[in-house]
Design a protein around this motif. Structure first.
Motif, mmCIF file in Angstrom:
data_model
loop_
_atom_site.group_PDB
_atom_site.id
_atom_site.type_symbol
_atom_site.label_atom_id
_atom_site.label_comp_id
_atom_site.label_asym_id
_atom_site.label_seq_id
_atom_site.Cartn_x
_atom_site.Cartn_y
_atom_site.Cartn_z
ATOM 1 N N GLU A 354 1.783 -5.554 4.405
ATOM 2 C CA GLU A 354 0.981 -6.347 5.336
ATOM 3 C C GLU A 354 -0.115 -5.550 6.023
ATOM 4 O O GLU A 354 -0.839 -6.076 6.878
ATOM 5 C CB GLU A 354 1.905 -6.982 6.378
ATOM 6 C CG GLU A 354 2.830 -8.037 5.749
ATOM 7 C CD GLU A 354 3.855 -8.597 6.716
ATOM 8 O OE1 GLU A 354 3.960 -8.058 7.854
ATOM 9 O OE2 GLU A 354 4.553 -9.555 6.337
ATOM 10 N N VAL A 363 -1.723 -7.525 1.368
ATOM 11 C CA VAL A 363 -1.717 -8.915 1.806
ATOM 12 C C VAL A 363 -3.088 -9.572 1.731
ATOM 13 O O VAL A 363 -3.191 -10.783 1.491
ATOM 14 C CB VAL A 363 -1.136 -9.017 3.243
ATOM 15 C CG1 VAL A 363 -2.112 -8.437 4.278
ATOM 16 C CG2 VAL A 363 -0.746 -10.444 3.571
ATOM 17 N N GLY A 367 -1.580 -12.093 -0.418
ATOM 18 C CA GLY A 367 -0.782 -12.875 0.505
ATOM 19 C C GLY A 367 -1.000 -14.364 0.318
ATOM 20 O O GLY A 367 -1.920 -14.802 -0.366
#
Length: 619
Positions: A354, A363, A367
């Motif tokens: 992340e 991400v 993501g």
């Protein structure tokens, strides 16, 4: 073959028990995996035995050859061509096939009237043949539905060509073939008619195979799908009768890619490796899938009558089947990792995932981010299309031109321009696909059937509506062939590098050309652990290798189903196929086999790479 007995091995005669133990000891793990039923990986509550069986056998309109022919064909060693359910090529046995003996993803249907050289029952392929994966770990086989098949499609195509050619060239082989197809005492007239039919079938197929298949071969788990679809439609379907062949339209298919995984595919906002197809609704899925079935043996011969073209007069695309398959694919969930996971390490990996791209995170590109809503209310996931310096060869395929044959001057109102005598192959395919879909849905009988046909499970949602035309137009938006330069203020900006040059507009400088952009899709990574090898062309063996700089990645590795769960990818040793993929580095990005690019996370410390790998197992 493993000896099977209902008797307890402890009560066997000593000699038999010794033989049993020795066989078990010396057989490689892959032999056990093939001999026992595979473990079905958990792919969500919507995916069960019923949906799986439907996916394995649902007809989409592929018509390869008469069923009685392929049953009569022989391999070089004299065994039936269909023996072992084609497992020698990596296809998977299907105990529930009808008729028996067909692999997963092979179907039988009735030939379309007018399909050259074919009548009666015909064998074909459906999605599951190329999108069902089985991997071997520690002597156990794991089945992953919707996963990239580990199959050697090129050898299958070439061997089928050789088997038919042997029938035509070898008198004894033809006699044996004819007796199997017709009966023990065929007449002279029957023999003559059969030979003519086989020749008629073989001429276009042999032309396609001889001109398309590359050296070195694609190898298991890879194929040049776009080239093969272009070659099939433009090389075999739009020429003058009686052969319909335009041989010079068939190009060498030397831009291989790895089969994509299907879970979550229907909710991407764009699809195909270069991201040229808008996606996310049943009608857009149909545009994608009609092109696919044209590439795997659909009968298709568009007919020009004065100023009009009929796309359906000879067209075996099975709309009910295609719509049903798309609904089935929507139910396939990402496969769940089958082995222990270090939860604490995976939590560390999630934090790394992340992070921003600049600090080694994933991400931003991979993501789950909302994309556009497709008509009427289909939500999509954003699928970034970007150039990360990976192999460029597939983009060259998209720039190829062909003679347009019977489709010259044809356009689809509001959707495509008129085809020139020589045009992009992509434009010919778009015209063929969109023309087929529109003609089907605008036919009065199809409109009536659409109101009552529930066989697709969602048929009303896949019927044509005026609001879907704009979306349908985007189903084949191929990348522009020329790079763009964006001018802003008093500087010229290079869109690929985002670097500005100090030239003013007042002096009217020559625009600074940008490097070509070779962009590919960046998908959500759920189930990515099951999709090795990696990058769009399958040039990287494992996720661990992908986290290395390109110049440190393996320059060659074996392709096959044995899996390495530590490095998350293909194991170093493979026993299923005798094929080693040799890749090129960044000095030859256009080889089709370049391992260059996607250098994200490559500078992470070793401990953080291990944590990130552990998290990727859990997606």
């Amino acid at each position: 073959m493993i000896y099977a007995s209902k008797r307890n091995p402890l009560t066997m005669p000593i000699a038999a028990a010794v033989v049993f133990v020795l066989i078990c000891y010396f057989l490689p793990p892959s032999a056990f995996a093939q001999a026992t039923a595979p473990i079905m990986v958990d792919q969500g509550t919507s995916w069960n035995a019923g949906t799986r069986d439907d996916f394995y056998t649902r007809d989409q309109g592929s018509q390869m050859m008469p069923l009685r022919w392929i049953r009569a064909l022989k391999q070089k060693n004299g065994d039936p061509f269909m023996s072992d359910s084609l497992n020698r090529y990596g296809y998977l046995p299907n105990p529930k096939s009808d008729p028996p003996g067909l692999p997963v993803g092979f179907t039988v249907s009735n030939a379309v009237v007018g399909a050259t050289g074919m009548s009666g029952q015909v064998i074909g392929m459906t999605c599951a043949a190329c999108h069902t994966r089985q991997i071997d770990v520690a002597g156990k086989a794991y089945r992953i539905d919707g996963g990239p098949a580990i199959v050697d499609f090129q050898s299958f195509l070439a061997d089928l060509d050789a088997a038919v050619k042997n029938v035509l060239d070898n008198a004894a082989a033809f006699t044996a073939f004819a007796k199997s197809v017709i009966g023990p005492k065929p007449t002279a007239a029957q023999l003559s008619a059969l030979r003519k039919d086989v020749q008629t079938w073989h001429l276009p197929y042999h032309t396609l195979i001889q001109r398309s298949l590359p050296t070195p071969a694609w190898g298991p788990s890879r194929l040049d799908a776009v080239s093969m679809i272009f070659n099939r439609v433009t090389g075999l379907d739009i020429g003058p009768p009686p052969t319909y062949i335009i041989a010079n339209n068939i190009k060498r298919a030397d831009a291989p890619v790895r089969y994509p995984f299907l879970w979550n595919a229907p909710i991407q906002d764009a699809t195909q490796w270069p991201g040229f197809a808008s996606n996310g609704s049943p009608i857009l899925g149909l545009g994608r899938n009609v092109g696919e079935v044209f590439g795997v043996f659909a009968a298709f011969k568009p007919k020009k009558d004065l100023f009009l073209v009929s796309f359906l007069k000879v067209n075996s695309a099975n709309f009910s089947g295609l719509n049903a398959l798309e609904e089935l694919v929507r139910k396939i969930g990402p496969p769940k990792w089958q082995w222990p996971v270090d939860a604490a390490l995976a939590n560390q990996g999630q934090q790394i995932f992340e992070r921003s791209t600049e600090t080694g995170g994933c991400v931003a590109c991979h993501g789950i981010t909302p994309g556009p809503t497709r008509f009427p209310d289909y939500k999509t996931w954003k699928t970034p299309i970007q150039d990360v310096q990976t192999d460029s060869r597939e983009h060259g395929v998209l720039a190829g031109t062909v003679a347009t044959g019977v489709l010259e001057g044809t356009s689809i109102p509001f959707l495509t321009d008129k085809l020139k005598p020589t045009d992009l192959a992509q434009n010919v395919l778009a015209t063929a696909v969109l023309g087929t879909i529109l003609e089907h849905y605008l036919d009065p009988l199809s409109l009536i059937e659409g109101l009552f046909d529930s066989s697709s499970g969602d048929s009303k949602k896949s019927s044509l509506h005026p609001s879907t035309l704009a979306e349908l137009k985007g189903s084949y938006q191929f990348p522009a062939a020329t790079p763009k330069t964006v001018t802003s203020g008093t500087t010229t900006t290079n869109t690929a590098t985002n670097k500005a040059t100090n030239t003013t507009l007042a002096t009217a400088p020559t625009p600074v050309p940008t490097p070509p952009v070779y962009a590919y899709e960046s998908r959500v990574l759920q189930g990515i652990w099951a999709a090795a090898p990696y990058l769009h062309n399958g040039s990287v063996q494992s996720l661990a290798e992908l986290l290395k700089p390109a110049n440190e990645r393996a320059s060659e590795f074996k392709l096959g189903p044995n899996y390495d769960i530590e490095n998350v990818g293909l194991a170093a040793e493979q026993s299923k196929f005798n094929y080693t993929l040799k890749t090129t580095d960044c000095t030859d990005r256009n080889s089709g086999n370049s391992r260059c690019g996607h250098e994200f996370g490559t500078s992470l410390p070793a401990a953080e790479k291990r944590a990130l790998l552990e998290y990727l197992k859990t997606l």
